[in-house]
Design a protein around this motif. Structure first.
Motif, PDB file in Angstrom:
ATOM      1  N   GLU A   1       0.824  -1.199   0.000  1.00 53.14           N
ATOM      2  CA  GLU A   1       0.000   0.000   0.000  1.00 53.14           C
ATOM      3  C   GLU A   1       0.864   1.257   0.000  1.00 53.14           C
ATOM      4  O   GLU A   1       0.607   2.215  -0.749  1.00 53.14           O
ATOM      5  N   GLU A   2       1.917   1.253   0.806  1.00 51.80           N
ATOM      6  CA  GLU A   2       2.808   2.408   0.858  1.00 51.80           C
ATOM      7  C   GLU A   2       3.543   2.603  -0.455  1.00 51.80           C
ATOM      8  O   GLU A   2       3.729   3.732  -0.926  1.00 51.80           O
ATOM      9  N   MET A   3       3.966   1.497  -1.053  1.00 49.97           N
ATOM     10  CA  MET A   3       4.659   1.591  -2.339  1.00 49.97           C
ATOM     11  C   MET A   3       3.724   2.129  -3.423  1.00 49.97           C
ATOM     12  O   MET A   3       4.088   3.027  -4.205  1.00 49.97           O
TER      13      MET A   3
ATOM     14  N   THR B   1      -5.968 -10.527   2.378  1.00 48.97           N
ATOM     15  CA  THR B   1      -6.525  -9.240   2.771  1.00 48.97           C
ATOM     16  C   THR B   1      -6.461  -8.314   1.574  1.00 48.97           C
ATOM     17  O   THR B   1      -5.845  -8.639   0.548  1.00 48.97           O
ATOM     18  N   ASP B   2      -7.091  -7.133   1.680  1.00 48.04           N
ATOM     19  CA  ASP B   2      -7.074  -6.188   0.565  1.00 48.04           C
ATOM     20  C   ASP B   2      -5.912  -5.215   0.714  1.00 48.04           C
ATOM     21  O   ASP B   2      -5.375  -5.029   1.805  1.00 48.04           O
ATOM     22  N   ILE B   3      -5.518  -4.617  -0.410  1.00 47.99           N
ATOM     23  CA  ILE B   3      -4.477  -3.582  -0.414  1.00 47.99           C
ATOM     24  C   ILE B   3      -5.191  -2.251  -0.542  1.00 47.99           C
ATOM     25  O   ILE B   3      -5.735  -1.925  -1.601  1.00 47.99           O
ATOM     26  N   LYS B   4      -5.214  -1.487   0.522  1.00 51.31           N
ATOM     27  CA  LYS B   4      -5.972  -0.238   0.566  1.00 51.31           C
ATOM     28  C   LYS B   4      -5.500   0.728  -0.522  1.00 51.31           C
ATOM     29  O   LYS B   4      -4.326   0.821  -0.833  1.00 51.31           O
ATOM     30  N   GLY B   5      -6.473   1.454  -1.086  1.00 52.06           N
ATOM     31  CA  GLY B   5      -6.145   2.445  -2.100  1.00 52.06           C
ATOM     32  C   GLY B   5      -5.947   1.879  -3.482  1.00 52.06           C
ATOM     33  O   GLY B   5      -5.580   2.600  -4.407  1.00 52.06           O
ATOM     34  N   THR B   6      -6.175   0.572  -3.650  1.00 54.31           N
ATOM     35  CA  THR B   6      -6.030  -0.083  -4.956  1.00 54.31           C
ATOM     36  C   THR B   6      -7.181  -1.059  -5.138  1.00 54.31           C
ATOM     37  O   THR B   6      -7.877  -1.396  -4.173  1.00 54.31           O
TER      38      THR B   6
END
Length: 1061
Positions: A95-97, A606-611
């Motif tokens: 997520e940060e990347m 789990t999900d990757i937030k923002g994507t």
């Protein structure tokens, strides 16, 4: 008396005949099969197994290494992995990347909108810019051509050694557009402001690769600057506006019904243009869109009858399937548009109620040569006053008699009218509807961040060059729309273009700590549609040498690689962006599908937030769920890490050397040394991984001296049968020792970069390591390498366990490479032994009536008297015996599936899509239309039909064999470990064939001795050939019938996914 004597004689004769018959039967029975004593075969197996284990253990140093790890047993700490915690941490890292990439695009959007706001359009603007095709080009006098000029290009390793300019961008203009068109020059002028932001973005995030701005006017600004080269026809077909990233960013997901007029007036060139128009519309649809195509005259004709009354997802497979059906359309009859519109409105309404569609924009694309009415009654009934369905009429041909009616339909239903007169007009005019669909988003100024599915963009010049060198690169793109913010145009909703940057999938893998996932563990990610973004079983490329991309590689569903999940429990949970766990037994094919590993996997997701992506982690039960930590001093660790025989996994990230340019030339070992010495504070490293690799370096260091002593002892390995000893540890550390000089190696590729299966990669451990881990501790696994044509070596590997417990982590694996003829000589020598006191053996592999084989636990032949059988499956050589072994339970068949296979088919003609895009075909079609118009009065004599059928027949005669995507089923075989020996007999049409199978101790091998006197050719060979799975419905319909779940893109990403019009 005579009678009595005669009776005695007769009786004696009968006895003699009976005795002769019994003797004959006995002899025949005895001759029908060779008596193979199991005790002798067991002796041979024991002798061979003992010697091979002795050789393998000695030269690999396995016992020494096991002892060294035992010495540290008390100081290491074993931990059980928490899969859920691990996947959440990895998702956070990704997520940060991803967020860093999105922020870079946001800065570009802000700069672009500000630059456009400050710019006043000047129709007479003259501006020299760096054209991507013309830079560094000179005329016959040696002067720079217009829009060219000197443009400094230098090779850069971050961009795969392509020659680029890190200070400036270049501009590409499609071949069919004028380089100095006023709209393009103005756009290029104000977008020069992006150069500064491109450079700034790259300095902030040195992992960025290509950044670009695709203009709604058609030009494409790319950073870093690179020279583009036309194809062999002098054409650059690239138009940024029909790329997936542009379309996804510019529009919301949509449901589309395409109506195609096939009335008699559409004959000839008009129908050809109509087909190309429909094909171009399909190009603008993506995985979040749904569609269907309906042809109409006096009746309604669904182009794909199996999909009557529904919409289908616009993935590559389905769009290509519909394109094939476009060629089957022919024009006749009268066009009843009212009937077609009614069907389209009902179809969109019914599908919307199912909840399966895009739930946003809906549109009807009308491809026709005219409309005799405005059909306002139909619009009033189905579409007014809400006007939820937009109408986009495409008038085909030069006549404008019915243009007013079609324009009225478009304006009354918030659509757009365009006229297409020639094939050259199609691309540009089809794109117009995207700007209309983007208006609501533009007016609301919602800058959605979109991510594409994984794809290989081989259109760009850098991709073409990468393909020449190392194969195409799989990537995803993050993109954002750019709007006009001028007050005077704000309500018009003007889309200026889309900015984007590519993120190679390999970049995602760098964030994965492979050492924590265990030997068989892996990570994978999917999109909201269930399509794979990354997975170790995704195979987008095929072919040897220069790789080529497969058709439909970008729409491989998770259910097609994790196919054991019959109910799609895992897939649906991830599509719905849930967090949880799942478990199942899996059958993993390895070694190019030749072998199978049966594992029990635990999945965490789990999900990757923002994507729109979800992340999964798979851990195999047993040793795969445990991890251990050792501890040594930095000084002793560095000392042993710097030995010349030590190497680290190329694709593992011990230290991030891509983050800063000054670190890119460092090897991982050099980077670790700088990091530990504190000389590079900007160098970011995985502290935990480095600590463990130092521990492994210290524990395995004694092997170097041990192997060296064997090399120096001239009496050892005098026949040079053993060539290499190798070691790999759980941290990606490897050691290699050569017992012969490099030029004398039989297999030069083993353990090199060319040997992808034999080295540590970003997503898997070496094959020999994985297979050794599933062997019984203390035993060796022998195999012929299938990843090379060189079948003249044998590998012997064994795993090193940390503890004696069943769930002990695997610390390392060691092995040797030996010559095949050396290995085979040992086998034939062992098979000459016998226990007879007089030295005369009752049976020998030299006997003409006996065939001796050495096979592995998957049924592949390592040794046979017929050398050509080496590496072949045993069932091909001895089908009858293999069939009996399966019946007896010595081996079992495992059925595997490949949903990414390619099958050879005979194509009667080149695909419709290719034919329509062919410029020669376009010219031919135009000529055909002119001639047909001139002689239209002869149509009654069927001249047009003759003309058309002749062309079709010619195309069919140009058929060829091509590879197409298909699904296949194929078998793999695995031995039953609990059955050590077995004997059997086969009835081959009255002749009895016997055989003995005996396990070789401390190995995965079996000796099979077969009586060969009987002809058992009536038994078919058993092969491992794949068989294509044939569906009752076609493949796209079969996938649709499966009813796979999908989800709309993440609302956090697409905030205005369903903005009001």
């Amino acid at each position: 008396m005579q009678v009595h004597r005669s009776s005695e004689v007769s009786s004696a004769r009968r006895c003699a005949c009976l005795l002769l018959l019994l003797t004959t039967l006995s002899c025949r029975a005895a001759g029908s099969h060779q008596n193979i004593p199991p005790s002798v075969v067991k002796l041979w197996a024991s002798a061979f197994g003992g010697e091979m284990k002795s050789i393998s253990a000695k030269y690999s140093g396995s016992q020494l290494l096991q002892k060294k790890y035992k010495e540290y047993e008390r100081v290491v700490r074993v931990e059980e992995l928490d899969g859920l915690r691990l996947v959440k941490r990895l998702a956070k890292d990704m997520e940060e990347m991803f967020h860093k990439k999105a922020q870079a695009m946001k800065r570009l959007v802000e700069a672009a909108e500000e630059a456009h706001l400050q710019h006043d359009e000047d129709p007479d603007l003259q501006y020299e810019y760096f054209n991507a095709v013309l830079i560094n080009e000179v005329d016959e006098l040696g002067n720079s051509v217009e829009l060219g000029g000197d443009f400094i290009l230098q090779p850069n390793d971050h961009f795969s050694n392509l020659s680029v300019n890190l200070s400036l961008s270049v501009v590409q203009v499609p071949t069919n557009m004028y380089n100095k068109d006023s709209a393009i020059v103005n756009g290029v002028y104000w977008s020069e402001a992006l150069n500064k932001v491109f450079v700034d973005n790259f300095e902030r995030d040195p992992s960025l690769i290509w950044q670009y701005f695709g203009s709604a006017k058609g030009f494409f600004r790319q950073y870093p600057g690179i020279k583009w080269k036309p194809d062999e026809h002098g054409v650059i077909a690239f138009d940024c506006r029909n790329r997936k990233w542009y379309i996804q960013a510019a529009t919301s997901p949509k449901d589309v019904v395409i109506l195609v007029d096939i009335s008699g007036s559409m004959k000839g060139l008009r129908l050809t243009i109509a087909r190309q128009t429909v094909s171009s519309i399909l190009d603008t649809l993506g995985n979040d869109d749904f569609f269907n195509i309906i042809a109409y005259n006096e009746e309604i004709h669904y182009v794909e009858p199996c999909l009557n009354g529904t919409l289908i997802q616009a993935d590559v497979t389905n769009k290509d399937h519909f394109r094939e059906h476009l060629d089957k359309l022919f024009a006749q009859g009268i066009g009843m548009l009212d009937m077609a519109l009614t069907e389209a409105f009902n179809l969109l309404s019914d599908f919307n109620e199912t909840g399966r569609g895009s739930e946003c924009s809906q549109a009807i694309m009308l491809v026709t040569d005219g409309a005799v009415d405005t059909y306002d009654a139909i619009f009033a009934k189905y579409n007014w006053p809400e006007r939820k369905v937009r109408i986009f009429p495409y008038l085909i041909g030069r006549e404008s008699a019915f243009a007013d009616n079609l324009k009225w339909m478009a304006c009354a239903n918030k659509g757009y009218f365009t006229q297409i007169s020639t094939l050259a007009d199609v691309q540009e005019h089809v794109m117009e509807y995207l700007h209309v669909l983007s208006r609501p988003k533009v007016i609301d100024q919602e800058h959605d961040t979109v991510w594409t599915e994984a794809y290989i963009d081989s259109t760009l010049p850098q991709a073409q060059k990468l393909e020449d060198g190392q194969g195409p690169v799989l990537m995803t793109t993050v993109a954002m729309p750019v709007f006009s913010t001028k007050n005077e145009t704000r309500n018009q909703g003007i889309l200026l273009g889309v900015v984007g940057t590519d993120v190679p999938v390999s970049e995602l893998l760098k964030t994965i700590p492979k050492y924590k996932l265990g030997i068989h563990g892996y990570t994978f990610a999917i999109t909201n549609n269930g399509y794979i973004l990354t997975h170790p079983d995704l195979r987008p490329l095929y072919g040897d040498g220069k790789k080529r991309r497969k058709p439909n590689y970008s729409s491989v569903d998770l259910s097609e690689v994790e196919w054991e999940d019959k109910d799609d429990t895992l897939r649906n949970a991830m599509v719905n962006r849930k967090t949880g766990t799942f478990s199942m037994e899996v059958k993993k094919s390895v070694d190019k599908g030749k072998r199978v590993l049966v594992l029990h996997n635990d999945y965490y997701y789990t999900d990757i937030k923002g994507t729109p992506f979800s992340l999964g982690v798979a851990l195999s039960r047993g040793h795969g769920k445990f991890f251990f930590r050792g501890n040594v001093t930095v000084e002793e660790g560095l000392h042993d890490l710097e030995h010349p025989d030590v190497a680290l996994a190329d694709e593992w990230t011990y230290c991030n050397t891509d983050e800063h340019p000054e670190h890119r030339y460092l090897s991982q070992i050099e980077a670790i040394k700088l990091y530990l010495n504190g000389h590079e504070p900007l160098l970011h490293c995985d502290k935990e991984l480095i600590q463990e690799v130092l521990f492994d370096a210290v524990v395995t260091a004694p092997l170097e001296a041990y192997w060296t002593s064997l090399v120096l002892n001239k009496s050892e390995n005098s026949d040079k049968g053993v060539e290499i000893a190798y070691l790999g540890t759980r941290t990606g550390l490897s050691r290699i020792n050569l017992f012969v000089v490099p030029d004398e190696l039989t297999n030069q590729d083993f353990l090199t970069a060319e040997d992808k299966e034999g080295v540590f990669n970003a997503d898997h451990f070496p094959l020999w390591y994985k297979r050794a881990a599933e062997q019984v501790p203390g035993t060796f696994i022998y195999s012929l390498p299938f990843n090379t044509e060189n079948k003249s070596v044998v590998l012997a590997s064994t795993a090193i366990q940390l503890l004696d417990e069943r769930k002990s982590p695997i610390a390392a694996a060691v092995g040797i490479q030996m010559k095949l003829d050396f290995f085979q000589k040992k086998f034939w020598t062992a098979s000459k032994q016998c226990v007879a006191l007089d030295g005369k053996c009752s049976i020998s592999c030299d006997d003409e009536n006996i065939n001796c084989y050495l096979i592995d636990s998957n049924g592949f032949i390592l040794v046979a008297e017929d050398y050509t059988l080496t590496g072949k499956f045993f069932g091909e050589a001895e089908g009858a015996v293999m069939s009996k072994l399966l019946q007896m339970g010595s081996f079992k068949r495992v059925t595997l599936y490949d949903y990414q296979a390619l099958c050879w088919v005979f194509s009667e003609s080149s695909g419709g899509g290719h034919k329509l895009l062919d410029p020669y075909f376009a010219v031919l079609s135009a000529m055909k239309w002119i001639v047909t118009e001139l002689v239209i009065f002869l149509v009654e004599f069927n001249l047009y039909s003759w003309w058309n059928s002749d062309l079709t027949a010619k195309a069919q005669r140009m058929g060829r064999t091509t590879q197409v995507p298909c699904d296949t089923e194929y078998p793999a075989f695995i031995s039953e470990r609990t059955i050590k020996e077995n004997t059997g007999h086969l009835d081959c049409d009255g002749c009895f064939k016997s055989f003995v199978i005996q396990q070789i101790p401390s190995s995965n091998l079996f000796m099979v001795v077969v009586d060969n006197k009987c002809d058992c050719s009536m038994f078919e060979p058993i092969t491992m050939n794949p068989v294509e799975i044939m569906y009752i419905l076609g493949r796209p319909e079969a996938i649709l019938a499966k009813g796979l779940c999908r989800a709309p893109p993440d609302m956090q990403v697409l905030v205005s996914e369903c903005v009001p019009a």
